[in-house]
Design an enzyme around this catalytic site. Structure first.
Site, PDB file in Angstrom:
ATOM      1  N   CYS A 188     103.015   5.704 -17.944  1.00 15.24           N
ATOM      2  CA  CYS A 188     103.993   6.863 -17.636  1.00 15.24           C
ATOM      3  C   CYS A 188     105.467   6.536 -17.807  1.00 15.24           C
ATOM      4  CB  CYS A 188     103.651   7.488 -16.213  1.00 15.24           C
ATOM      5  SG  CYS A 188     103.915   6.148 -15.172  1.00 15.24           S
ATOM      6  N   VAL A 189     106.414   6.879 -17.034  1.00 12.46           N
ATOM      7  CA  VAL A 189     107.674   6.510 -17.241  1.00 12.46           C
ATOM      8  C   VAL A 189     107.944   5.090 -16.669  1.00 12.46           C
ATOM      9  CG1 VAL A 189     110.084   6.686 -16.134  1.00 12.46           C
ATOM     10  CG2 VAL A 189     108.298   8.690 -16.760  1.00 12.46           C
TER      11      VAL A 189
END
Length: 480
Positions: free
Chosen positions: A28-29
């Site tokens: 993810c981020v």
């Protein structure tokens, strides 16, 4: 500073129990999301000492390694190159670990999978709406006037920004329909069509629906009359989450059932039209009305809690939000925020989320100030900046949880800031950046109180963390 991502990936694999222990990987981020065959083979102590690794934990059936924004993509690419793993989405990896999770974790995973892809659109819309609110706020910059009244030439700019800001919220069901259909395995384009149908101009919006129910201005509630047998309310669901979320799930189930049974020669003709017609009737006749009332009950319950006991509500939220981030359950609050905005005109939840993020950042900044260790100082400084702009995982896992007390100090600062906001009924008109720029999304009349809350969340964790480090000698702390 450059990093050898190939070496980092190799060390990661060794600490994870070898390439054979890795089934799937995504990111993810800020984190690597890993599905492992045997989590017991992980050497967490060694893994957490690897360059760029800011922490690791096991939750939701997945092993997660916190790397940080930007760097995680490069580590992931090197990891795939060394293992030969195919590219996977977060949903793919979560499905792999789903068998190790309980029902609540699976529900939270659904919310996360649906809302994360559309979050950038909501944040951008929130920031633009905040700018518009500032332009139209009386007395904010000029006593007794708005900027629009003082400078009429800004009216065109205000209207343009207003159009851009409202787009994501007016057509929110379409965004959720696309993301939910993708998550549930249905056709994404049909999800968009279903979402747009729920906000069609022929349907009453929430404002006109309220007037029609109350009989104001001579209005009455219009209906679709189906053969005189039953009637369906002509009501839209602008800005609402639950109706399209459940409708998209039903649509995906119907579509997959049809695709498994309809011959390929007529699939394109039969499946889409049948899916949309059946789901559309169910959405407008049953799903929409039921979920609308459910959403109203949820928001009224939350509002009542904070009205009856604002101090208790703020304290509980401020203390628990960061631990919920660790488990991933914080994604559920996005749906509550959007429901509050749609039905109440503003949300008091999102401003308190900002308090938690700022508090984690300040605790990490205090560790940077007091630490002697060069690696810890580097990690703490970059993590603090990241948290100040809404991404707290590096600060929590890489710094605060490692030393424990900074994490507790952040919880105290978050709770005190949240209590102050709750007592003063601070609300945001939209979701924005959950950090220092957060004031932009606050309803203008509440901005002064919000800024005071920010100061509380910034100062308390920093002072508590630094104060303790002056009294107790801890590894990595500098004693004055």
């Amino acid at each position: 500073m450059s990093h050898d991502y190939s070496t980092i990936a190799s060390e990661l694999l060794h600490s994870l129990g070898g390439a054979d222990n890795l089934e799937q990987a995504a990111h993810c981020v800020t984190r690597l999301r890993l599905a492992l065959k045997d989590p017991s083979l992980v050497d967490s102590a060694t893994l957490n000492q690897i360059d760029l690794v800011k922490g690791s934990f096991f939750t939701g059936g997945l092993f997660q390694v916190v790397i940080g924004p930007g760097e995680v993509e490069k580590v992931y690419a090197a990891l795939r190159q060394q293992t030969g793993l195919a590219a996977s989405t977060i949903a793919d990896v979560k499905d792999k670990g789903a068998q190790k999770t309980h029902a609540m974790q699976r529900l939270v995973r659904v919310f996360s999978d649906v809302f994360m892809p559309i979050l950038p659109a909501l944040i951008i819309a929130g920031l633009l709406m905040g700018v518009n609110n500032l332009l139209g706020a009386k007395g904010m910059f000029i006593e007794g006037k708005t900027l629009l009244e003082a400078y009429p030439g800004l009216d065109g700019l205000w209207s343009l920004i207003n159009l851009m800001a409202n787009t994501s919220f007016v057509f929110l069901p379409a965004l959720v329909g696309w993301s939910a259909a993708k998550r549930f395995g249905g056709s994404e384009i049909l999800g968009i069509v279903l979402g747009l149908m729920l906000v069609h101009p022929d349907l009453l919006n929430a404002w006109n629906y309220g007037k029609a129910v109350a009989g104001l201005d001579g209005q009455s509630l219009p209906y679709f009359d189906i053969f005189g047998l039953f009637r369906i309310e002509k009501v839209g669901y602008q800005g609402q989450i639950l109706p399209i979320l459940l409708a998209a799930y039903v649509m995906s189930v119907i579509e997959k059932w049809l695709r498994a049974r309809v011959p390929n020669a007529i699939t394109l003709l039969v499946v889409p039209i049948t899916t949309i017609v059946v789901t559309g009737v169910l959405a407008l006749a049953i799903i929409g009305p039921v979920t609308r009332h459910l959403g109203i009950l949820i928001t009224e319950g939350v509002v009542t809690l904070f009205e009856l006991a604002p101090m208790l509500g703020g304290a509980i939220f401020g203390l628990l939000y960061a631990p919920l981030v660790i488990t991933g359950m914080h994604h559920m609050f996005l749906a509550v925020d959007l429901q509050l905005i749609a039905t109440q005109g503003g949300t008091f939840i999102w401003p308190m989320i900002v308090m938690s993020n700022l508090a984690q950042g300040s605790a990490a900044l205090a560790v940077f100030t007091m630490s002697r260790n060069a690696r810890d100082r580097s990690m703490a400084s970059t993590s603090a900046i990241s948290a100040y702009f809404g991404i707290t995982e590096p600060a929590m896992f890489g710094v605060n949880l490692r030393y424990k007390f900074p994490f507790y100090a952040a919880l105290i600062g978050s709770a005190l800031g949240s209590v102050f906001l709750s007592l003063n009924k601070v609300q945001a008109s939209a979701i924005g950046v959950g950090g220092l720029p957060g004031f932009i999304s606050i309803i203008p009349q509440y901005i002064p109180m919000f800024v005071i809350g920010m100061v509380i969340a910034l100062v308390v964790p920093f002072v508590l963390t630094c104060g303790l480090s002056l009294k107790i000698i801890r590894p990595g702390y500098r004693v004055a």
